[in-house]
Design a protein around this motif. Structure first.
Motif, PDB file in Angstrom:
ATOM      1  N   LYS A   1      46.696  35.267  45.083  1.00  0.00           N
ATOM      2  CA  LYS A   1      46.802  36.868  44.849  1.00  0.00           C
ATOM      3  C   LYS A   1      47.941  37.280  43.947  1.00  0.00           C
ATOM      4  O   LYS A   1      48.009  38.431  43.732  1.00  0.00           O
ATOM      5  N   GLU A   2      48.415  36.528  43.271  1.00  0.00           N
ATOM      6  CA  GLU A   2      49.546  37.035  42.446  1.00  0.00           C
ATOM      7  C   GLU A   2      49.077  36.599  40.885  1.00  0.00           C
ATOM      8  O   GLU A   2      49.837  36.927  39.884  1.00  0.00           O
ATOM      9  N   ARG A   3      48.148  35.833  40.903  1.00  0.00           N
ATOM     10  CA  ARG A   3      47.612  35.448  39.328  1.00  0.00           C
ATOM     11  C   ARG A   3      47.010  36.478  38.745  1.00  0.00           C
ATOM     12  O   ARG A   3      46.306  37.435  39.233  1.00  0.00           O
ATOM     13  N   ILE A   4      47.305  36.605  37.447  1.00  0.00           N
ATOM     14  CA  ILE A   4      46.654  37.706  36.551  1.00  0.00           C
ATOM     15  C   ILE A   4      45.503  37.055  35.828  1.00  0.00           C
ATOM     16  O   ILE A   4      45.331  36.136  35.278  1.00  0.00           O
ATOM     17  N   ALA A   5      44.390  37.923  36.244  1.00  0.00           N
ATOM     18  CA  ALA A   5      43.087  37.460  35.541  1.00  0.00           C
ATOM     19  C   ALA A   5      42.999  37.584  34.035  1.00  0.00           C
ATOM     20  O   ALA A   5      43.247  38.671  33.663  1.00  0.00           O
ATOM     21  N   VAL A   6      42.783  36.586  33.288  1.00  0.00           N
ATOM     22  CA  VAL A   6      42.789  36.764  31.738  1.00  0.00           C
ATOM     23  C   VAL A   6      41.431  36.742  31.001  1.00  0.00           C
ATOM     24  O   VAL A   6      40.452  36.116  31.767  1.00  0.00           O
TER      25      VAL A   6
END
Length: 64
Positions: A59-64
């Motif tokens: 939930k804290e990962r940024i989608a690239v």
């Protein structure tokens, strides 16, 4: 880590796993302050990595 452990399944409290924030093999202690509930998928994914240093919760990962 992903909030799935308490939203996805019926009887959810029975389906969560306890994860050691600092893994035992990395010097963490088996005490309540070092254990958080998480889904089995996150627990398996994190493995023996250190939280926020080597592994980020989904939930804290940024989608690239």
């Amino acid at each position: 880590y992903c909030d799935a452990w308490h939203t996805k399944w019926k009887n959810n409290w029975k389906r969560s796993a306890g994860d050691h924030v600092v893994p035992l093999c990395r010097g963490g202690k088996d005490i309540v302050e070092n254990i958080v509930p998480c889904c089995k998928s996150c627990n398996s994914s994190k493995n023996s990595r250190l939280l926020y240093e080597e592994w980020l919760p989904p939930k804290e990962r940024i989608a690239v």
